[in-house]
Design a protein around this motif. Structure first.
Motif, PDB file in Angstrom:
ATOM      1  N   GLY A   3     -13.903   6.569  21.203  1.00 37.60           N
ATOM      2  CA  GLY A   3     -12.820   7.489  20.929  1.00 37.60           C
ATOM      3  C   GLY A   3     -12.264   8.157  22.153  1.00 37.60           C
ATOM      4  O   GLY A   3     -11.063   8.166  22.341  1.00 37.60           O
ATOM      5  N   VAL A   4     -13.083   8.750  22.984  1.00 31.93           N
ATOM      6  CA  VAL A   4     -12.582   9.375  24.210  1.00 31.93           C
ATOM      7  C   VAL A   4     -12.541   8.294  25.290  1.00 31.93           C
ATOM      8  O   VAL A   4     -13.556   7.725  25.634  1.00 31.93           O
ATOM      9  N   MET A   5     -11.360   8.010  25.761  1.00 32.55           N
ATOM     10  CA  MET A   5     -11.200   6.917  26.714  1.00 32.55           C
ATOM     11  C   MET A   5     -10.905   7.467  28.107  1.00 32.55           C
ATOM     12  O   MET A   5      -9.985   8.280  28.282  1.00 32.55           O
ATOM     13  N   PRO A  25      -7.972  11.761  24.722  1.00 32.14           N
ATOM     14  CA  PRO A  25      -8.939  12.332  23.783  1.00 32.14           C
ATOM     15  C   PRO A  25      -9.039  11.507  22.513  1.00 32.14           C
ATOM     16  O   PRO A  25      -8.245  10.601  22.276  1.00 32.14           O
ATOM     17  N   MET A  26     -10.020  11.845  21.708  1.00 27.37           N
ATOM     18  CA  MET A  26     -10.160  11.209  20.405  1.00 27.37           C
ATOM     19  C   MET A  26      -8.922  11.517  19.575  1.00 27.37           C
ATOM     20  O   MET A  26      -8.289  12.566  19.733  1.00 27.37           O
ATOM     21  N   LYS A  27      -8.623  10.629  18.682  1.00 29.34           N
ATOM     22  CA  LYS A  27      -7.457  10.798  17.822  1.00 29.34           C
ATOM     23  C   LYS A  27      -7.604  12.103  17.044  1.00 29.34           C
ATOM     24  O   LYS A  27      -8.665  12.389  16.469  1.00 29.34           O
ATOM     25  N   HIS A  31      -7.955  19.396  22.212  1.00 28.43           N
ATOM     26  CA  HIS A  31      -8.651  20.187  23.229  1.00 28.43           C
ATOM     27  C   HIS A  31      -9.368  19.227  24.159  1.00 28.43           C
ATOM     28  O   HIS A  31     -10.129  18.366  23.715  1.00 28.43           O
ATOM     29  N   VAL A  32      -9.112  19.360  25.443  1.00 28.56           N
ATOM     30  CA  VAL A  32      -9.700  18.467  26.450  1.00 28.56           C
ATOM     31  C   VAL A  32     -10.438  19.287  27.495  1.00 28.56           C
ATOM     32  O   VAL A  32      -9.946  20.335  27.931  1.00 28.56           O
ATOM     33  N   TYR A  33     -11.594  18.780  27.895  1.00 30.45           N
ATOM     34  CA  TYR A  33     -12.431  19.463  28.889  1.00 30.45           C
ATOM     35  C   TYR A  33     -12.840  18.450  29.954  1.00 30.45           C
ATOM     36  O   TYR A  33     -13.146  17.311  29.642  1.00 30.45           O
TER      37      TYR A  33
END
Lengths: 115, 112
Positions: A3-5, A25-27, A31-33
Protein backbone atom coordinates in the motif's frame (compact mmCIF):
# COMPACT_ATOMS: atom_id res chain seq x y z
CA UNK A 1 3.73 -3.05 3.93
CA UNK A 2 1.49 -3.33 0.91
CA UNK A 3 0.00 0.00 0.00
CA UNK A 4 2.61 2.60 0.89
CA UNK A 5 4.87 2.87 -2.12
CA UNK A 6 8.30 4.41 -1.96
CA UNK A 7 10.72 4.93 -4.80
CA UNK A 8 13.42 4.54 -5.58
CA UNK A 9 14.34 1.65 -3.27
CA UNK A 10 18.01 2.50 -3.55
CA UNK A 11 19.55 5.83 -4.43
CA UNK A 12 23.21 6.64 -4.79
CA UNK A 13 24.31 10.26 -4.89
CA UNK A 14 27.67 11.98 -4.86
CA UNK A 15 28.34 14.64 -2.26
CA UNK A 16 26.76 17.92 -3.31
CA UNK A 17 24.04 16.39 -5.47
CA UNK A 18 20.33 16.48 -4.77
CA UNK A 19 18.28 13.49 -3.62
CA UNK A 20 14.54 13.21 -4.22
CA UNK A 21 12.60 10.52 -2.42
CA UNK A 22 8.99 9.82 -3.33
CA UNK A 23 6.16 8.34 -1.32
CA UNK A 24 2.62 7.44 -2.32
CA UNK A 25 0.44 6.78 0.74
CA UNK A 26 -2.05 3.98 1.07
CA UNK A 27 -5.30 4.55 -0.74
CA UNK A 28 -7.57 6.73 1.35
CA UNK A 29 -4.76 7.97 3.61
CA UNK A 30 -4.18 11.70 3.70
CA UNK A 31 -1.54 11.82 6.46
CA UNK A 32 2.09 11.22 5.52
CA UNK A 33 5.12 10.95 7.80
CA UNK A 34 8.80 10.70 7.00
CA UNK A 35 11.23 8.91 9.29
CA UNK A 36 14.95 8.33 8.97
CA UNK A 37 16.89 5.35 10.28
CA UNK A 38 20.63 5.58 10.71
CA UNK A 39 22.63 2.34 11.07
CA UNK A 40 22.00 0.63 14.43
CA UNK A 41 19.49 3.30 15.39
CA UNK A 42 15.73 3.47 15.71
CA UNK A 43 13.51 5.47 13.45
CA UNK A 44 13.68 9.21 13.96
CA UNK A 45 10.70 11.37 13.06
CA UNK A 46 11.37 14.04 10.47
CA UNK A 47 8.14 15.57 9.21
CA UNK A 48 4.38 15.11 9.16
CA UNK A 49 2.30 16.38 6.25
CA UNK A 50 -1.26 16.45 5.12
CA UNK A 51 -2.26 17.36 1.60
CA UNK A 52 -0.58 20.69 0.76
CA UNK A 53 0.29 21.36 4.40
CA UNK A 54 3.25 20.73 6.64
CA UNK A 55 1.84 19.97 10.08
CA UNK A 56 4.98 19.19 12.06
CA UNK A 57 8.56 19.50 10.85
CA UNK A 58 10.20 19.48 14.24
CA UNK A 59 12.47 16.56 13.29
CA UNK A 60 13.65 18.01 10.03
CA UNK A 61 17.17 19.47 9.80
CA UNK A 62 16.90 23.22 9.31
CA UNK A 63 19.00 23.31 6.18
CA UNK A 64 19.05 21.33 2.94
CA UNK A 65 15.96 19.24 3.76
CA UNK A 66 12.45 19.98 2.56
CA UNK A 67 9.22 18.04 2.14
CA UNK A 68 5.99 18.52 0.29
CA UNK A 69 2.74 16.67 -0.25
CA UNK A 70 0.98 18.32 -3.18
CA UNK A 71 -2.70 18.10 -3.93
CA UNK A 72 -1.93 15.68 -6.75
CA UNK A 73 0.92 13.19 -6.75
CA UNK A 74 3.24 11.67 -4.19
CA UNK A 75 4.91 13.23 -1.20
CA UNK A 76 8.49 14.27 -1.90
CA UNK A 77 11.39 14.48 0.53
CA UNK A 78 14.18 16.53 -0.98
CA UNK A 79 17.73 16.70 0.28
CA UNK A 80 19.90 19.31 -1.36
CA UNK A 81 23.70 19.20 -1.45
CA UNK A 82 23.85 15.78 0.17
CA UNK A 83 26.66 14.89 2.56
CA UNK A 84 27.91 11.48 3.71
CA UNK A 85 25.99 11.82 6.97
CA UNK A 86 22.73 11.81 5.00
CA UNK A 87 23.31 8.13 4.14
CA UNK A 88 20.44 6.31 5.81
CA UNK A 89 17.18 4.50 5.20
CA UNK A 90 14.29 6.90 4.76
CA UNK A 91 10.86 5.52 5.53
CA UNK A 92 7.53 7.01 4.66
CA UNK A 93 4.37 6.08 6.54
CA UNK A 94 0.74 6.98 6.16
CA UNK A 95 -2.39 6.85 8.24
CA UNK A 96 -6.05 7.54 7.74
CA UNK A 97 -6.27 9.66 10.86
CA UNK A 98 -4.14 11.60 13.26
CA UNK A 99 -1.36 9.23 14.28
CA UNK A 100 -1.90 9.65 17.97
CA UNK A 101 -4.37 6.78 18.03
CA UNK A 102 -3.94 5.14 14.69
CA UNK A 103 -1.02 2.88 13.73
CA UNK A 104 1.22 4.03 10.94
CA UNK A 105 1.68 1.88 7.86
CA UNK A 106 5.20 2.05 6.49
CA UNK A 107 6.65 1.67 3.04
CA UNK A 108 9.77 -0.39 2.39
CA UNK A 109 12.00 2.65 2.46
CA UNK A 110 14.57 4.32 0.27
CA UNK A 111 18.18 3.53 1.07
CA UNK A 112 20.25 6.58 0.30
CA UNK A 113 23.99 6.17 -0.10
CA UNK A 114 26.14 9.26 -0.47
CA UNK A 115 29.57 8.61 -1.93
CA UNK B 1 17.44 12.30 25.30
CA UNK B 2 15.95 8.90 24.57
CA UNK B 3 12.31 8.87 25.56
CA UNK B 4 11.78 5.24 24.51
CA UNK B 5 14.43 2.73 25.47
CA UNK B 6 14.92 -0.85 24.47
CA UNK B 7 17.87 -1.91 26.55
CA UNK B 8 18.40 -5.32 25.01
CA UNK B 9 19.86 -5.03 21.52
CA UNK B 10 19.35 -8.74 20.93
CA UNK B 11 17.52 -11.76 22.24
CA UNK B 12 17.82 -15.43 21.37
CA UNK B 13 15.00 -17.88 22.10
CA UNK B 14 14.32 -21.49 21.23
CA UNK B 15 11.42 -22.32 19.00
CA UNK B 16 8.27 -23.03 20.99
CA UNK B 17 9.38 -21.05 24.03
CA UNK B 18 8.22 -17.59 25.09
CA UNK B 19 9.95 -14.44 23.81
CA UNK B 20 9.73 -11.39 26.06
CA UNK B 21 10.81 -8.06 24.66
CA UNK B 22 11.00 -5.10 26.99
CA UNK B 23 10.61 -1.37 26.56
CA UNK B 24 10.86 1.56 28.97
CA UNK B 25 9.75 5.12 28.46
CA UNK B 26 10.38 8.36 30.28
CA UNK B 27 7.64 10.68 29.01
CA UNK B 28 4.61 10.44 31.30
CA UNK B 29 2.50 12.09 28.59
CA UNK B 30 2.72 8.99 26.38
CA UNK B 31 -0.63 7.27 26.25
CA UNK B 32 -0.47 5.07 23.16
CA UNK B 33 2.10 2.37 22.63
CA UNK B 34 2.86 0.17 19.65
CA UNK B 35 5.14 -2.65 18.63
CA UNK B 36 6.49 -2.96 15.11
CA UNK B 37 8.35 -5.83 13.53
CA UNK B 38 10.96 -5.26 10.84
CA UNK B 39 12.65 -7.66 8.46
CA UNK B 40 15.85 -6.66 6.63
CA UNK B 41 15.30 -4.45 3.59
CA UNK B 42 11.63 -3.94 4.48
CA UNK B 43 9.69 -1.28 6.32
CA UNK B 44 8.37 -1.77 9.85
CA UNK B 45 5.12 -3.69 10.08
CA UNK B 46 2.58 -2.85 12.75
CA UNK B 47 2.12 -5.72 15.20
CA UNK B 48 0.05 -4.70 18.19
CA UNK B 49 -0.83 -1.61 20.21
CA UNK B 50 -2.17 -0.65 23.60
CA UNK B 51 -3.62 2.54 25.01
CA UNK B 52 -2.90 3.73 28.52
CA UNK B 53 -6.40 2.90 29.73
CA UNK B 54 -5.53 -0.79 29.45
CA UNK B 55 -2.80 -2.91 30.97
CA UNK B 56 -2.98 -5.81 28.54
CA UNK B 57 -3.85 -6.40 24.93
CA UNK B 58 -3.74 -9.77 23.23
CA UNK B 59 -3.76 -10.75 19.57
CA UNK B 60 -3.11 -14.39 18.84
CA UNK B 61 0.41 -15.31 19.89
CA UNK B 62 1.23 -11.68 20.74
CA UNK B 63 0.41 -9.98 24.04
CA UNK B 64 1.48 -6.53 25.13
CA UNK B 65 1.56 -5.61 28.81
CA UNK B 66 1.68 -2.05 30.08
CA UNK B 67 2.81 -1.02 33.56
CA UNK B 68 2.18 2.70 33.74
CA UNK B 69 3.60 3.19 37.21
CA UNK B 70 6.90 1.67 36.10
CA UNK B 71 6.69 3.26 32.64
CA UNK B 72 7.37 -0.13 31.20
CA UNK B 73 5.83 -2.29 28.54
CA UNK B 74 6.63 -5.70 27.24
CA UNK B 75 5.75 -7.84 24.25
CA UNK B 76 5.25 -11.55 24.79
CA UNK B 77 5.33 -13.96 21.88
CA UNK B 78 4.26 -17.50 22.64
CA UNK B 79 5.01 -19.92 21.19
CA UNK B 80 7.94 -18.37 19.33
CA UNK B 81 8.47 -19.44 15.75
CA UNK B 82 11.50 -19.11 13.44
CA UNK B 83 9.51 -16.68 11.29
CA UNK B 84 9.36 -14.33 14.27
CA UNK B 85 13.07 -13.65 13.88
CA UNK B 86 13.24 -9.92 13.14
CA UNK B 87 13.96 -6.58 14.77
CA UNK B 88 11.17 -5.41 17.07
CA UNK B 89 10.63 -1.72 17.70
CA UNK B 90 8.67 -0.25 20.55
CA UNK B 91 7.02 3.12 19.82
CA UNK B 92 5.01 5.59 21.85
CA UNK B 93 2.89 8.64 21.29
CA UNK B 94 1.23 11.31 23.41
CA UNK B 95 -2.38 12.15 22.67
CA UNK B 96 -3.08 14.46 19.80
CA UNK B 97 -0.76 15.15 16.93
CA UNK B 98 2.58 14.25 18.46
CA UNK B 99 4.77 11.97 16.33
CA UNK B 100 5.54 8.38 17.21
CA UNK B 101 8.82 8.03 19.11
CA UNK B 102 10.70 4.80 18.48
CA UNK B 103 13.17 2.80 20.51
CA UNK B 104 16.36 1.48 18.92
CA UNK B 105 14.95 -2.01 18.51
CA UNK B 106 15.67 -5.51 19.74
CA UNK B 107 16.82 -8.18 17.33
CA UNK B 108 15.01 -11.42 18.10
CA UNK B 109 16.44 -14.71 16.88
CA UNK B 110 14.24 -17.78 17.23
CA UNK B 111 16.32 -20.92 16.98
CA UNK B 112 14.77 -24.09 15.63
Amino acid sequence: NAGVMQNPRHLVRRRGQEARLRCSPMKGHSHVYWYRQLPEEGLKFMVYLQKENIIDESGMPKERFSAEFPKEGPSILRIQQVVRGDSAAYFCASSAAVQGYSPLHFGNGTRLTVT
Amino acid sequence: DQQVKQNSPSLSVQEGRISILNCDYTNSMFDYFLWYKKYPAEGPTFLISISSIKDKNEDGRFTVFLNKSAKHLSLHIVPSQPGDSAVYFCAASASGNTPLVFGKGTRLSVIA
